[in-house]
Design a protein around this motif. Structure first.
Motif, mmCIF file in Angstrom:
data_model
loop_
_atom_site.group_PDB
_atom_site.id
_atom_site.type_symbol
_atom_site.label_atom_id
_atom_site.label_comp_id
_atom_site.label_asym_id
_atom_site.label_seq_id
_atom_site.Cartn_x
_atom_site.Cartn_y
_atom_site.Cartn_z
ATOM 1 N N GLU A 111 0.867 -0.938 0.004
ATOM 2 C CA GLU A 111 -0.068 0.042 -0.004
ATOM 3 C C GLU A 111 0.933 1.059 -0.068
ATOM 4 N N PRO A 113 0.815 5.444 0.476
ATOM 5 C CA PRO A 113 -0.013 6.674 0.851
ATOM 6 C C PRO A 113 -0.424 7.441 -0.425
ATOM 7 N N ASN A 114 -1.654 8.020 -0.590
ATOM 8 C CA ASN A 114 -1.855 8.706 -1.734
ATOM 9 C C ASN A 114 -1.345 8.208 -2.814
ATOM 10 N N ARG A 115 -1.690 7.011 -3.205
ATOM 11 C CA ARG A 115 -1.331 6.563 -4.450
ATOM 12 C C ARG A 115 -2.301 5.382 -4.701
ATOM 13 N N LYS A 116 -2.675 5.036 -6.076
ATOM 14 C CA LYS A 116 -3.641 4.028 -6.565
ATOM 15 C C LYS A 116 -2.658 3.427 -7.462
#
Length: 133
Positions: A111, A113-116
């Motif tokens: 995961e 953060p702030n990314r897809k």
């Protein structure tokens, strides 16, 4: 006109689609775009081959990834559709013979953060079972 049914619907079964699908039906591994062009250039021009490969990838029939030296490779999808590719698996390229295979191993992406994450490519290089022996 014949049609090819894929996970997303129906693809027109043109001579170029049939020829490309036959290449993947007779191969267990991935095939480089250069190899496909070499094999099919007497029947189809390079633009047609690229166009059909793009369409088959968009429709979830094939997936692509970059191999050694940035060369694009294609392999058959498993359970993919035009809406979603499920082929988040690593690929293995033999540094001796050049063969490329999809690896049936799970890879867990972190995961961030702030990314897809939309797409990930993992290429593992080494020696295949034939070259290693």
């Amino acid at each position: 006109m014949l049609h090819y049914i894929c996970n997303m619907g129906v693809i027109r079964k043109t001579k170029s689609v049939v020829a490309l699908l036959n290449e993947f039906n007779t191969s267990s591994g991935a095939i480089s775009v250069i190899t496909l062009i070499d094999r099919l250039s007497s029947e189809f021009n390079k633009t047609t081959i690229y166009r059909v490969l793009d369409r088959l990838e968009e429709d979830g029939v094939l997936h692509s990834f970059l191999g050694k030296s940035g060369l694009k490779w294609y392999a058959k999808c498993s359970g993919c559709s035009a809406d979603k590719h499920n082929d988040l698996h690593p690929h293995f390229q033999c540094l001796d013979c050049g063969r490329v295979d999809c690896l049936a191993v799970d890879v867990t992406l972190p995961e961030i953060p702030n990314r897809k994450i939309e797409v990930s490519q993992l290429l593992i290089q080494g020696k295949c079972e034939q070259c290693f022996a």
